[in-house]
Scaffold this motif. Structure first.
Motif, PDB file in Angstrom:
ATOM      1  N   VAL A 148       7.443   1.578  -7.016  1.00 47.63           N
ATOM      2  CA  VAL A 148       7.907   0.417  -6.248  1.00 47.63           C
ATOM      3  C   VAL A 148       6.741  -0.368  -5.675  1.00 47.63           C
ATOM      4  N   LEU A 149       5.723   0.330  -5.175  1.00 46.68           N
ATOM      5  CA  LEU A 149       4.571  -0.355  -4.576  1.00 46.68           C
ATOM      6  C   LEU A 149       3.829  -1.189  -5.611  1.00 46.68           C
ATOM      7  N   VAL A 150       3.684  -0.647  -6.811  1.00 50.01           N
ATOM      8  CA  VAL A 150       3.024  -1.422  -7.877  1.00 50.01           C
ATOM      9  C   VAL A 150       3.892  -2.629  -8.257  1.00 50.01           C
ATOM     10  N   ALA A 151       5.204  -2.433  -8.289  1.00 51.73           N
ATOM     11  CA  ALA A 151       6.105  -3.545  -8.630  1.00 51.73           C
ATOM     12  C   ALA A 151       6.073  -4.637  -7.559  1.00 51.73           C
ATOM     13  N   GLN A 155      -1.954  -5.807  -6.270  1.00 52.11           N
ATOM     14  CA  GLN A 155      -3.179  -5.949  -5.486  1.00 52.11           C
ATOM     15  C   GLN A 155      -3.173  -4.993  -4.291  1.00 52.11           C
ATOM     16  N   LEU A 156      -2.051  -4.971  -3.564  1.00 55.08           N
ATOM     17  CA  LEU A 156      -1.970  -4.067  -2.413  1.00 55.08           C
ATOM     18  C   LEU A 156      -1.943  -2.605  -2.860  1.00 55.08           C
ATOM     19  N   ALA A 157      -1.349  -2.356  -4.036  1.00 56.11           N
ATOM     20  CA  ALA A 157      -1.333  -0.991  -4.558  1.00 56.11           C
ATOM     21  C   ALA A 157      -2.750  -0.501  -4.855  1.00 56.11           C
ATOM     22  N   LEU A 158      -3.615  -1.426  -5.352  1.00 54.72           N
ATOM     23  CA  LEU A 158      -5.008  -1.056  -5.605  1.00 54.72           C
ATOM     24  C   LEU A 158      -5.728  -0.662  -4.320  1.00 54.72           C
ATOM     25  N   VAL A 159      -5.351  -1.329  -3.228  1.00 53.94           N
ATOM     26  CA  VAL A 159      -5.974  -1.019  -1.934  1.00 53.94           C
ATOM     27  C   VAL A 159      -5.691   0.439  -1.538  1.00 53.94           C
ATOM     28  N   ALA A 253      -3.616   0.904   7.397  1.00 55.75           N
ATOM     29  CA  ALA A 253      -4.599  -0.010   7.983  1.00 55.75           C
ATOM     30  C   ALA A 253      -5.196  -0.939   6.923  1.00 55.75           C
ATOM     31  N   ALA A 254      -5.523  -0.357   5.748  1.00 50.28           N
ATOM     32  CA  ALA A 254      -6.118  -1.164   4.688  1.00 50.28           C
ATOM     33  C   ALA A 254      -5.122  -2.185   4.137  1.00 50.28           C
ATOM     34  N   VAL A 255      -3.841  -1.801   4.005  1.00 51.55           N
ATOM     35  CA  VAL A 255      -2.815  -2.708   3.487  1.00 51.55           C
ATOM     36  C   VAL A 255      -2.563  -3.860   4.460  1.00 51.55           C
TER      37      VAL A 255
END
Length: 560
Positions: A148-151, A155-159, A253-255
């Motif tokens: 779901v996060l990748v979908a 970009q945020l999933a890479l973080v 925090a990173a997201v």
């Protein structure tokens, strides 16, 4: 994989449970996605649409109710499967242990076996009750969240990759460290139980020789070793818990930092960022629970490996498949035996025939192999050379019911179990009536004793027959022989350790219980061999037939 093979008879239930688990996990994760829809389509913009928000709320409510209903069915189904697995493993382990020869019990501490069948099985029950569903749901939740996060935003999933990689590394380390730690815990538990069982069994000796202080010191030492093993396991668990918390907090925090920048450039919507953060927060609970659940599972896995190791012990007296349809002599033919590879032979090339109705006494010095030969004849274990046959059939080829209906052994301790007198007599004939039990006791001269018991056959005998005297225990053991109606009776020093008066009573009972049967009796006393048709001396690994005259036997016993 081995556990899956055990579960094969319940594959349909396992498959249904898996489907229910997927459905309940999916419904529990629908909330943030519905929120994203409501925010981006109903709240953001110049004209908010409350209808969209209402529909989203109703959809979430329906999915939540459906999820609760499915979860109830799933938990009950998985609980039933798990309890069935525990019962199946306990049953298999108990059956396997009972199939072992007496040699296995001689070399394996009783406490270790008790630990395998109790503490290790209990560890599996803990997993059934506390771990299976939560662990599977946690793993499935994290898998769904990753998709779901990748979908939502690659970009945020890479973080999240860097904290996730750190978490994977910590998990790999924890799995290796915890496996060794919890295996050590199971070993220390078995050591403690073994020491406690042994000392309790020999409590009279401990008190007689004032060994209380030494026993307490030994148990404290075993307990300290068990405590050290548990502390090591807790230390490993605490490190893993800290690593998981750091990875989760670092990811959020990173997201937030990266998501704010992407939202400012319209690379992600407010609804997407909100859903992404909520999904990360949803990941916190399964990540946290995994630290506990992996600990429980590793402890259970250590217990499971111990149980499978027990099941992998080869059965050294496997059951045959032949029925014994004819009566005949019980014979040792070129029998040899040693207690383990590399150890000297106890018996070599022994030939001995016990004909129907014949009474043969085995005599010889202590350690000569008399009891060993008797146990071989009764197939309590198998010879390392030659064979033992009944009516020409190798006893290794006979089924246990067939063999035990023909050959029965009475040991010197007259072992009984906790329960009533009737319970112990029915151990050999479960369907025997009270009249048949009373008749068996009367046949060995214990009728008056039974009549004098206030509770009769319902009299408790205590653990190991502790509420009965040594002579009374032997009378019960001989009454069992009468109930079995076997063709051959093997007596291993049945009157050993009895006072003269009790010995005469038991000897009379022996004559009554073995009338018309072939008898092989192991004896240290000249009184025991009276009435024997033939006396055989066991010495230096072989046997010598001394014949029938009592004077010859008496002379041999005086010399040896």
């Amino acid at each position: 994989m081995r556990t899956l093979a055990v579960l094969r008879p319940r594959w349909a239930a396992v498959a249904l449970a898996a489907l229910l688990l997927v459905a309940t996990t999916a419904t529990s994760l629908a909330g943030p996605w519905i929120l994203r829809y409501a925010v981006d389509n109903g709240l953001v913009g110049d004209h908010p649409d409350t209808g969209v928000v209402t529909r989203a709320g109703l959809l979430y409510l329906g999915l939540a109710v459906a999820g609760l209903a499915l979860a109830r069915v799933q938990v009950r189904l998985v609980g039933w499967i798990g309890e069935w697995l525990v019962r199946e493993l306990r049953s298999r382990a108990a059956d396997h242990v009972l199939a072992m020869s007496v040699r296995y019990f001689d070399r394996t501490p009783a406490g270790v076996l008790v630990s395998r069948l109790t503490a290790d099985i209990d560890a599996l029950q803990d997993v059934v009750q506390l771990g299976i569903v939560p662990f599977a749901q946690a793993v499935l939740t994290l898998t769904f969240l990753a998709v779901v996060l990748v979908a939502l935003s690659w970009q945020l999933a890479l973080v999240c990759l860097l904290p996730a990689a750190a978490l994977v590394a910590a998990t790999v380390w924890f799995r290796r460290a915890s496996r060794a730690a919890f295996a050590a815990v199971r070993d220390r538990v078995a050591d403690t139980v073994a020491a406690l069982t042994e000392r309790l069994a020999g409590l009279r000796v401990v008190r007689a020789f004032r060994q209380e202080a030494g026993t307490t010191e030994l148990l404290l030492a075993r307990s300290r070793r068990q405590l050290d093993a548990n502390v090591t396991a807790v230390r490993v668990q605490s490190f893993y818990l800290a690593a998981m918390e750091f990875a989760t907090v670092g990811s959020i925090a990173a997201v937030l930092a990266a998501g704010g920048a992407l939202a400012a450039r319209d690379a992600v919507t407010i609804g997407t960022l909100s859903a992404f953060v909520l999904y990360l927060l949803l990941a916190f609970e399964p990540v946290q629970s995994l630290s506990f659940l992996v600990t429980v599972l590793e402890s259970a896995a250590a217990a499971l490996r111990k149980i499978y190791a027990l099941l992998d012990e080869p059965v050294d007296v496997p059951e045959g498949s032949r029925e014994l349809v004819r009566t005949g002599p019980l014979a040792a033919e070129g029998v040899g035996f040693r207690y383990g590879d590399g150890r000297p032979d106890v018996l070599r090339g022994v030939d001995l025939t016990l004909r129907p109705g014949e009474r043969v006494a085995l005599v010889g010095p202590t350690g000569a192999g008399k009891s060993t030969l008797a146990k071989l004849m009764a197939r309590l274990f198998d010879p390392t050379a030659g064979r033992v046959s009944y009516a020409g059939v190798d006893v290794r080829e006979a089924t246990w019911p067939a063999l035990r209906s023909r050959v029965v052994m009475v040991a010197q301790d007259g072992q009984l179990t906790a329960g009533t007198l009737a319970h112990n007599l029915r151990a050999v004939r479960p369907r025997a009536t009270d009249d048949e039990l009373a008749a068996a006791l009367a046949a060995v001269g214990a009728g008056n004793w039974l009549a004098g018991l206030p509770d009769g056959l319902a009299t408790p005998v205590g653990e190991g027959g502790s509420l009965l005297s040594a002579g009374e225990r032997q009378l019960v053991a001989l009454a069992r022989v009468c109930l079995l109606d076997a063709d051959v009776v093997v007596l291993d020093e049945a009157t050993s350790g009895l006072d003269p008066g009790t010995e005469r009573l038991v000897e009379a009972a022996l004559v009554a219980a073995t009338a018309g049967r072939a008898v092989l009796v192991v004896a240290h006393r000249t009184s025991t061999v009276r009435g024997a048709d033939r006396v055989v001396a066991v010495n230096a690994g072989g046997v010598t037939d001394l014949g029938a005259p009592y004077d010859t036997t008496h002379e041999y016993l005086d010399q040896h």
